[in-house]
Design an enzyme around this catalytic site. Sequence first.
Site, PDB file in Angstrom:
ATOM      1  CE1 TYR A 167     -50.492  22.580 -31.975  1.00 53.36           C
ATOM      2  CE2 TYR A 167     -51.111  24.466 -30.462  1.00 53.36           C
ATOM      3  CZ  TYR A 167     -50.648  22.967 -30.565  1.00 53.36           C
ATOM      4  OH  TYR A 167     -50.582  22.330 -29.530  1.00 53.36           O
ATOM      5  CE  LYS A 180     -46.874   8.499 -39.612  1.00 48.00           C
ATOM      6  NZ  LYS A 180     -46.310   7.489 -38.909  1.00 48.00           N
ATOM      7  CG  ASP A 195     -44.489   6.168 -36.138  1.00 52.96           C
ATOM      8  OD1 ASP A 195     -43.522   6.985 -36.198  1.00 52.96           O
ATOM      9  OD2 ASP A 195     -45.217   5.400 -36.516  1.00 52.96           O
ATOM     10  CG  ASP A 211     -49.048  20.187 -27.593  1.00 56.19           C
ATOM     11  OD1 ASP A 211     -48.498  20.844 -26.555  1.00 56.19           O
ATOM     12  OD2 ASP A 211     -50.095  19.744 -27.713  1.00 56.19           O
ATOM     13  CG  ASP A 241     -47.611  17.559 -22.664  1.00 59.84           C
ATOM     14  OD1 ASP A 241     -47.005  18.488 -22.438  1.00 59.84           O
ATOM     15  OD2 ASP A 241     -48.773  17.394 -21.937  1.00 59.84           O
TER      16      ASP A 241
HETATM   17  C1  IPM Z   1     -48.424  23.967 -24.593  1.00 59.09           C
HETATM   18  C2  IPM Z   1     -49.909  24.091 -24.540  1.00 59.09           C
HETATM   19  C3  IPM Z   1     -50.789  24.970 -25.389  1.00 59.09           C
HETATM   20  C4  IPM Z   1     -50.260  24.309 -26.761  1.00 59.09           C
HETATM   21  C5  IPM Z   1     -52.056  25.069 -25.317  1.00 59.09           C
HETATM   22  C6  IPM Z   1     -52.546  25.486 -23.783  1.00 59.09           C
HETATM   23  C7  IPM Z   1     -52.448  26.010 -26.507  1.00 59.09           C
HETATM   24  O1  IPM Z   1     -50.423  22.790 -24.344  1.00 59.09           O
HETATM   25  O2  IPM Z   1     -47.861  25.144 -24.471  1.00 59.09           O
HETATM   26  O3  IPM Z   1     -47.770  23.081 -25.027  1.00 59.09           O
HETATM   27  O4  IPM Z   1     -50.954  23.579 -27.466  1.00 59.09           O
HETATM   28  O5  IPM Z   1     -49.244  25.056 -27.309  1.00 59.09           O
HETATM   29 MG    MG Z   2     -48.776  21.330 -24.562  1.00 54.96          MG
END
Ligand code: IPM
Ligand code: MG
Length: 362
Positions: free
Chosen positions: A141, A192, A224, A248, A252
């Site tokens: 990032y 990884k 993975d 990240d 999710d």
């Molecule tokens: C998160 C989001 C952010 C990230 C974006 C909005 C920059 O997806 O906080 O998970 O990738 O960190």
């Molecule tokens: Mg995110």
Amino acid sequence: MSSQILLLPGDGIGPEVVREARRVLEAADAQFSLGLSFSEGRLGGIAIDEEGAAYPDATRALARGADAILLGAVGGSQWDALPAADRPERGLLAIRADLDLFCNHRPALLFPDLAEASSLRAELVAGLDVLIVRELTGGIYFGEPRGITTNADGVREGYNTDRYSETEIRRIGRLAFEAAQKRGGRLCSVDKANVLEVTMLWRETMESLSADYPDVALSHMYVDNAAMQLVREPKQFDVLVTGNLFGDILSDIAAMLTGSIGMLPSASLNADAKGLYEPVHGSAPDIAGTDSANPLATILSAAMLLRYSLNAPEAAEAIEGAVASVLAQGLRTADLIVDGNHAAAVGTRAMGDAVVAALRGH
Ligand code: IPM
Ligand code: MG
């Protein structure tokens, strides 16, 4: 003593969910005499529109002065055409970097009443309680060099750099080991290392730290496989620690296991436990302004704020208990409804009202 909380509602559904979290914090303040005071600033797209920068100077000054920060979400399609460096998301990355918020806690906790909303079978997720510790201010990032260039053949090429120093790995590693000590004593480091040198160093460094934490069982997993294991048998995990990009993505996945991404809170902390608290979900521009967003991830982020930055664990627990009780009453925002099992969805405001009422009755 008073504690200054900076609200950064941001874009999309951000203002709606932050408004409900503020009402819950005010109700908690009335009950537990927390001495909260609030200020508000702009971050992301709204800040670009109103102040010409995604992380304006005025917001930086407020953020540096605040005891804790509660953020909604940033981003939206109206800013998609901007160059990468000027987009709303860069405001979020900039505040994380500015305050050195390298340690991101993303707890994926299943509320028992939501087992049926999970994308997995109820028995696979019943009792799920996983903590993802994501490194937040390094890795791909932030790594330089980065950019898009045109090579000698006139073909454009995009590139980013994934890099971590031992110092960066050690400081996130220590906090992850400490988190595991306070929980189930198991830490899985995700990398990884079969391909990427940066994560070979990550693995070696985690391994070398483990001597200092004999009470924590350290294991390693390729990313993975970790993604697969999270949807195959998520309860095998206690604490996961990983770099910025993998964290990240895995968070999710973990969010969906708990019923909805609308449920997952997060805390981003620096070495002094100063923190920025935000839901894991995004700005959901498609439902912004329709009173249908789930405010619970932001309300649960407010509870984390009270626990980690303001040292008010009782108030935090009361809020978490209030959330559990509205779910037990059967209240569901639209994202939590599967197969029409529940009565009509409640809106953002009604969900906030219910949490405030449950908190008062606590
Ligand atoms: C998160 C989001 C952010 C990230 C974006 C909005 C920059 O997806 O906080 O998970 O990738 O960190
Ligand atoms: Mg995110």
